[in-house]
Scaffold this motif. Structure first.
Motif, PDB file in Angstrom:
ATOM      1  N   GLU B 290      43.450  63.267  23.863  1.00  0.00           N
ATOM      2  CA  GLU B 290      43.684  62.297  24.945  1.00  0.00           C
ATOM      3  C   GLU B 290      44.362  62.943  26.144  1.00  0.00           C
ATOM      4  N   LYS B 291      44.778  64.209  26.001  1.00  0.00           N
ATOM      5  CA  LYS B 291      45.404  64.912  27.127  1.00  0.00           C
ATOM      6  C   LYS B 291      44.347  65.564  28.018  1.00  0.00           C
ATOM      7  N   LEU B 292      43.093  65.564  27.554  1.00  0.00           N
ATOM      8  CA  LEU B 292      42.029  66.246  28.292  1.00  0.00           C
ATOM      9  C   LEU B 292      41.382  65.320  29.318  1.00  0.00           C
ATOM     10  N   LEU B 293      40.970  65.931  30.421  1.00  0.00           N
ATOM     11  CA  LEU B 293      40.231  65.189  31.450  1.00  0.00           C
ATOM     12  C   LEU B 293      38.826  65.761  31.550  1.00  0.00           C
ATOM     13  N   LEU B 294      37.854  64.892  31.811  1.00  0.00           N
ATOM     14  CA  LEU B 294      36.467  65.332  31.980  1.00  0.00           C
ATOM     15  C   LEU B 294      36.153  65.413  33.464  1.00  0.00           C
ATOM     16  N   HIS B 295      35.441  66.456  33.839  1.00  0.00           N
ATOM     17  CA  HIS B 295      35.041  66.586  35.245  1.00  0.00           C
ATOM     18  C   HIS B 295      33.555  66.840  35.314  1.00  0.00           C
ATOM     19  N   PRO B 296      32.843  66.086  36.151  1.00  0.00           N
ATOM     20  CA  PRO B 296      31.396  66.315  36.287  1.00  0.00           C
ATOM     21  C   PRO B 296      31.082  67.576  37.087  1.00  0.00           C
ATOM     22  N   SER B 297      32.065  68.103  37.848  1.00  0.00           N
ATOM     23  CA  SER B 297      31.832  69.372  38.553  1.00  0.00           C
ATOM     24  C   SER B 297      33.050  70.261  38.333  1.00  0.00           C
ATOM     25  N   ARG B 298      32.891  71.573  38.583  1.00  0.00           N
ATOM     26  CA  ARG B 298      33.994  72.494  38.319  1.00  0.00           C
ATOM     27  C   ARG B 298      35.203  72.130  39.172  1.00  0.00           C
ATOM     28  N   PRO B 299      36.361  71.829  38.500  1.00  0.00           N
ATOM     29  CA  PRO B 299      37.537  71.453  39.292  1.00  0.00           C
ATOM     30  C   PRO B 299      38.088  72.659  40.046  1.00  0.00           C
ATOM     31  N   GLU B 300      38.741  72.401  41.176  1.00  0.00           N
ATOM     32  CA  GLU B 300      39.386  73.472  41.945  1.00  0.00           C
ATOM     33  C   GLU B 300      40.475  74.087  41.090  1.00  0.00           C
ATOM     34  N   PRO B 301      40.553  75.435  41.022  1.00  0.00           N
ATOM     35  CA  PRO B 301      41.643  76.037  40.252  1.00  0.00           C
ATOM     36  C   PRO B 301      42.982  75.593  40.832  1.00  0.00           C
ATOM     37  N   ALA B 302      43.894  75.170  39.968  1.00  0.00           N
ATOM     38  CA  ALA B 302      45.203  74.712  40.432  1.00  0.00           C
ATOM     39  C   ALA B 302      46.258  75.265  39.501  1.00  0.00           C
ATOM     40  N   ALA B 303      47.440  75.456  40.026  1.00  0.00           N
ATOM     41  CA  ALA B 303      48.535  75.952  39.198  1.00  0.00           C
ATOM     42  C   ALA B 303      48.888  74.883  38.176  1.00  0.00           C
ATOM     43  N   GLY B 304      49.187  75.329  36.960  1.00  0.00           N
ATOM     44  CA  GLY B 304      49.633  74.379  35.943  1.00  0.00           C
ATOM     45  C   GLY B 304      48.512  73.596  35.298  1.00  0.00           C
ATOM     46  N   VAL B 305      47.257  74.016  35.497  1.00  0.00           N
ATOM     47  CA  VAL B 305      46.141  73.307  34.859  1.00  0.00           C
ATOM     48  C   VAL B 305      45.228  74.330  34.191  1.00  0.00           C
ATOM     49  N   ASN B 306      44.827  74.045  32.933  1.00  0.00           N
ATOM     50  CA  ASN B 306      43.852  74.883  32.243  1.00  0.00           C
ATOM     51  C   ASN B 306      42.491  74.231  32.354  1.00  0.00           C
ATOM     52  N   VAL B 307      41.456  75.068  32.568  1.00  0.00           N
ATOM     53  CA  VAL B 307      40.097  74.528  32.670  1.00  0.00           C
ATOM     54  C   VAL B 307      39.182  75.286  31.716  1.00  0.00           C
ATOM     55  N   LEU B 308      38.342  74.556  30.995  1.00  0.00           N
ATOM     56  CA  LEU B 308      37.302  75.164  30.166  1.00  0.00           C
ATOM     57  C   LEU B 308      35.967  74.609  30.613  1.00  0.00           C
ATOM     58  N   GLY B 309      34.936  75.421  30.558  1.00  0.00           N
ATOM     59  CA  GLY B 309      33.626  74.898  30.892  1.00  0.00           C
ATOM     60  C   GLY B 309      32.805  75.917  31.650  1.00  0.00           C
ATOM     61  N   PRO B 310      31.593  75.571  31.976  1.00  0.00           N
ATOM     62  CA  PRO B 310      31.000  74.262  31.719  1.00  0.00           C
ATOM     63  C   PRO B 310      30.542  74.103  30.272  1.00  0.00           C
ATOM     64  N   GLY B 311      30.482  72.830  29.839  1.00  0.00           N
ATOM     65  CA  GLY B 311      29.967  72.524  28.505  1.00  0.00           C
ATOM     66  C   GLY B 311      29.040  71.345  28.614  1.00  0.00           C
ATOM     67  N   VAL B 335      34.665  70.532  21.710  1.00  0.00           N
ATOM     68  CA  VAL B 335      35.953  70.055  22.197  1.00  0.00           C
ATOM     69  C   VAL B 335      35.876  68.533  22.228  1.00  0.00           C
ATOM     70  N   ILE B 336      36.919  67.895  21.734  1.00  0.00           N
ATOM     71  CA  ILE B 336      36.908  66.440  21.700  1.00  0.00           C
ATOM     72  C   ILE B 336      37.809  65.887  22.791  1.00  0.00           C
ATOM     73  N   VAL B 337      37.306  64.895  23.492  1.00  0.00           N
ATOM     74  CA  VAL B 337      38.050  64.294  24.601  1.00  0.00           C
ATOM     75  C   VAL B 337      38.115  62.790  24.369  1.00  0.00           C
ATOM     76  N   PHE B 338      39.325  62.211  24.403  1.00  0.00           N
ATOM     77  CA  PHE B 338      39.441  60.755  24.380  1.00  0.00           C
ATOM     78  C   PHE B 338      39.717  60.294  25.800  1.00  0.00           C
ATOM     79  N   ALA B 339      38.919  59.324  26.275  1.00  0.00           N
ATOM     80  CA  ALA B 339      39.191  58.789  27.610  1.00  0.00           C
ATOM     81  C   ALA B 339      39.388  57.296  27.494  1.00  0.00           C
ATOM     82  N   GLN B 340      40.435  56.794  28.124  1.00  0.00           N
ATOM     83  CA  GLN B 340      40.684  55.354  28.148  1.00  0.00           C
ATOM     84  C   GLN B 340      39.507  54.651  28.800  1.00  0.00           C
ATOM     85  N   ASN B 341      39.171  53.491  28.306  1.00  0.00           N
ATOM     86  CA  ASN B 341      38.074  52.748  28.909  1.00  0.00           C
ATOM     87  C   ASN B 341      38.573  51.926  30.090  1.00  0.00           C
ATOM     88  N   MET B 342      38.817  52.643  31.193  1.00  0.00           N
ATOM     89  CA  MET B 342      39.329  51.968  32.384  1.00  0.00           C
ATOM     90  C   MET B 342      38.207  51.289  33.150  1.00  0.00           C
TER      91      MET B 342
END
Ligand SMILES: Nc1ncnc2c1ncn2[C@@H]1O[C@H](COP(=O)(O)OP(=O)(O)OP(=O)(O)O)[C@@H](O)[C@H]1O
Ligand SMILES: [Mg+2]
Lengths: 308, 401
Positions: B290-311, B335-342
């Motif tokens: 549940e700590k993971l976020l999904l991105h449809p495009s490669r996120p901008e590299p930012a300090a303090g964030v880990n990115v894996l992909g593409p998958g 990799v398993i991702v839980f996303a709240q159903n917002m």
């Protein structure tokens, strides 16, 4: 398909309920028939004959052992008034022997059924030892006890020399020796049913008792004993009923004397020696009736129907 | 030890020191050290056969430890008989006395201790578990769940300084289970009793307990508050037994002061040093789904964030409050991702190309490594595993003897 078959079966059973029931009834009758025939032939017929004998009457001027059918109810009055001490003695002996067999038998059954669970070999050996006496005729075993307890046996000699038994008294031929013999002979009948119910006793109930502040003795009285009650009831019945009718232990040839005669000995004597058939028969009917009443009250009071 | 005629005034603390328990040919408990403070609700969590019941039996005195000491309320009770210990147990198998009514069962302990008015107190305990109307029945005339509640009442009614509960709610439906959980928690807090609660329902352990200990193969793997255990698991077993985890293994390649950088299939992943058990060599790191976020495009590299992909999203399953996405990342695995159903419906569909990211401070580093076969959700309790363990123990035993 299993599902469909299951559903269909259920429906069929529901609609065909009535005929199945009737057919079941006839099957039951068929299966019971041999048993019923057996009871009719070997239990009911002698019983009727016994009842009729007990009411026979001696005609005018008849010799020894000559009786004709009749309704002489006074035979019962005569039997009771003449032999009530023997009747009382029979039940006194049987009761004492039953209690003694329970006191000796329960610990043995407990040891085999609970303590020895950890050692199957010990369990098997102990069970064999309980049953082993059956391989020798109980007449022989009782005679052997007559030897052991007799005046020349080491027990009597030791007791005499220690002064614990007056020199003019014996062990054989006393109330003690007869009760001892009865107890000895019926202990296996006490041990086996109690063992059977203790063997099934779940140790977890004992642990629960322990966990709920019951010391081992309390756990025994409140948990173990009540759970083994069905075995205790069968054991005491299997001991008391035959002991009350026993005539071997109390006879003079074995462990008894004239003073220890039980109803069985009286029946034996009146029937075979004095040939007073109606009196012997009346005594038999009385013995049976009293046992039936005692057993009925006992079984009802011990409330075995609640226990699995 | 047990004061006759009165209930315990407060809970007692429990201390297990270096407990070993060997059964013939099997070591059930391997060097167990445990301290449970007075008045706490302590949950023992672990897979079947890990030694939970054995631990409780040792505390209750129904089993003797091979070595070690047991202290209750500061007193050594290792050699004290069970009926003298201020302890009651809710047995996993209930062990209700079959020849007594429900009421007699519940009043049994009270009567042994000569507590005043046992019948009324037994009725009260039965009301608590909503079974007072069945007080005159025999246990075998009750359903499994009803029997379990009687077992609960029979132990709780004694208000022991230490109550041992061996999966006391396992046979109840969800609603009744929640209700009983609340009742138990109330009783425990009301008198300040100490509860040692065994369960393999992790949710129950998490919601009820002050402290949770995760047990595996006769040892405590990790112990702490539910949040601590969840947010910062220390071993692979805990990370997977309590909730789910995404675990990755790689070599430590860098050290940025506060963080270490682990190379996972060529991608650098940062983990806070304070949250990592090991700082060099081959390590296994993880992050909760549940700590993971999904991105449809490669996120901008930012300090303090880990990115894996593409998958690629290979599975989307709707679980009510959240949606579970399974993303296959080349070289790394699933990799398993839980996303709240917002929003209505899934954010992305199966087959979509995605990247996953998480904040560095959510990662954790474990003390042990993933098993060689790389199966990240391996269950330590497979029969094969148990058989292997038993075999090893037997060989050990043979060598010793
Ligand atoms: N009397 C015994 N003799 C031999 N082995 C035993 C004995 N009692 C328990 N064990 C073994 O000890 C291990 C731990 O058993 P225990 O009953 O404590 O497990 P548990 O954690 O309570 O499991 P569950 O969640 O299934 O109740 C098991 O592998 C079991 O087979
Ligand atoms: Mg268990």
């Amino acid at each position: 398909m299993a599902f469909a078959a299951f559903g269909g079966g259920g429906a069929a059973a529901a609609t065909a309920n009535e005929p199945v029931h009737l057919r079941g009834g006839w099957v039951a009758v068929g299966l019971l028939a041999p048993g019923l025939a057996y009871l009719l032939l070997f239990f009911l017929a002698p019983l009727v004959s016994l009842l009729m004998t007990s009411l026979q009457v001696a005609p005018e001027g008849a010799g020894k052992g000559e009786y004709v059918p009749g309704f002489e109810w006074s035979n019962y009055a005569t039997a009771i008034s003449t032999y009530w001490p023997h009747i009382l003695r029979s039940f006194g002996y049987a009761l004492t022997a039953t209690v003694a067999a329970l006191l000796v038998g329960y610990p043995i059954a407990y040891f085999i059924g609970v303590t020895a669970r950890k050692w199957p070999l010990v369990q098997a050996l102990a069970l064999t030892l309980v049953i082993a006496p059956f391989f020798i005729s109980f007449l022989l075993r009782t005679l052997a006890w007559k030897q052991i307890l007799g005046d020349n046996g080491w027990i009597a000699q030791t007791l005499h020399s220690l002064g614990w038994l007056p020199s003019d008294q014996n062990i054989v031929g006393t109330d003690f020796s007869v009760i001892f013999g009865l107890t000895y002979n019926f202990i296996p009948f006490m041990v086996l049913p109690i063992y059977t119910s203790l063997e099934r006793l779940d140790r977890r109930y004992l642990e629960a008792g322990n966990d709920l502040y019951a010391r081992p003795s309390t756990t025994f009285w409140r948990v173990t004993l009540p759970l083994s009650l069905p075995g205790v009831v069968s054991g005491t019945l299997l001991t008391f009923i035959p002991a009350a009718g026993d005539y071997i232990n109390a006879s003079q040839i074995y462990l008894g004397s004239i003073n220890t005669a039980m109803v069985g000995n009286v029946i034996d004597r009146t029937f075979l020696e004095s040939q007073e058939y109606p009196i012997a028969a009346a005594l038999s009917v009385l013995l049976m009736g009293i046992i039936l009443v005692i057993v009925a009250i006992y079984v009802k009071r011990s409330g075995t129907e609640d226990l699995g | 030890m047990v004061s006759g005629g009165a209930f315990a005034e407060a809970g007692a603390d429990l201390e297990l020191r270096e407990i070993h328990k060997r059964f013939p040919g099997f070591t059930a408990i391997e060097s167990l050290d445990l301290t449970i403070p007075a008045g706490s609700f302590f949950a023992l969590l672990g897979p079947s056969g890990c030694g939970k019941t054995t631990t409780l039996r040792l505390v209750a005195g129904l089993e003797q430890p091979t070595s070690g000491q047991i202290l209750i309320g500061g007193k050594d009770v290792t050699n004290v008989k069970p009926y003298r210990r201020p302890v009651n147990t809710v047995f996993q198998s209930y062990a209700l006395f079959p020849h007594m009514t429900v009421l007699e069962n519940v009043a049994f302990g009270l009567k042994r201790r000569r507590i005043a008015d046992p019948t009324r107190k037994a009725h009260e305990a039965l009301e608590l578990v909503e079974l007072d109307h069945l007080a005159q029945r025999k246990p075998q005339q009750l359903s499994g769940g009803q029997q379990q509640r009687v077992a609960l009442a029979r132990a709780v009614v004694n208000r022991p300084a230490l109550l041992l509960l061996d999966e006391p709610l396992g046979a109840l439906d969800l609603k009744l289970r929640r209700q009983m959980q609340l009742e138990l928690k109330n009783i425990q807090q009301e008198v300040g009793l100490t509860f040692l609660h065994v369960t393999h329902d992790q949710e129950e352990a998490m919601t009820m307990a002050d402290t949770v200990a995760v047990m595996n193969k006769g040892e405590i793997e990790q112990m702490g508050s539910p949040e601590e255990l969840y947010e910062l698991p220390k071993t692979v077993f805990v990370a997977n037994f309590l909730g789910q985890s995404n675990l990755f293994t790689g070599d430590v390649r860098g050290d940025n002061g506060d963080t270490i950088v682990v190379e996972v299939a060529g991608v650098p992943v940062a983990v806070p040093k304070a949250r990592a058990q090991r700082h060099r060599g081959l390590v296994t790191i993880g992050v909760r789904p549940e700590k993971l976020l999904l991105h449809p495009s490669r996120p901008e590299p930012a300090a303090g964030v880990n990115v894996l992909g593409p998958g690629r999203v290979i599975d989307v399953s709707f679980t009510g409050v959240s949606t579970q996405y399974t993303v296959a990342v080349p070289g790394i695995g699933e990799v398993i991702v839980f996303a709240q159903n917002m929003v209505f419906g899934p954010v992305v569909q199966a087959g979509a190309e995605v990247w996953v990211s998480w904040r560095v401070e959510h990662g954790f580093g474990l003390a042990d490594e993933l098993p060689d076969d790389g199966d990240r959700f391996i269950d330590d309790t497979t029969t094969g595993g148990i058989a292997q363990q038993t075999k090893e123990e037997l060989l050990e035993e043979l060598e010793e003897g």
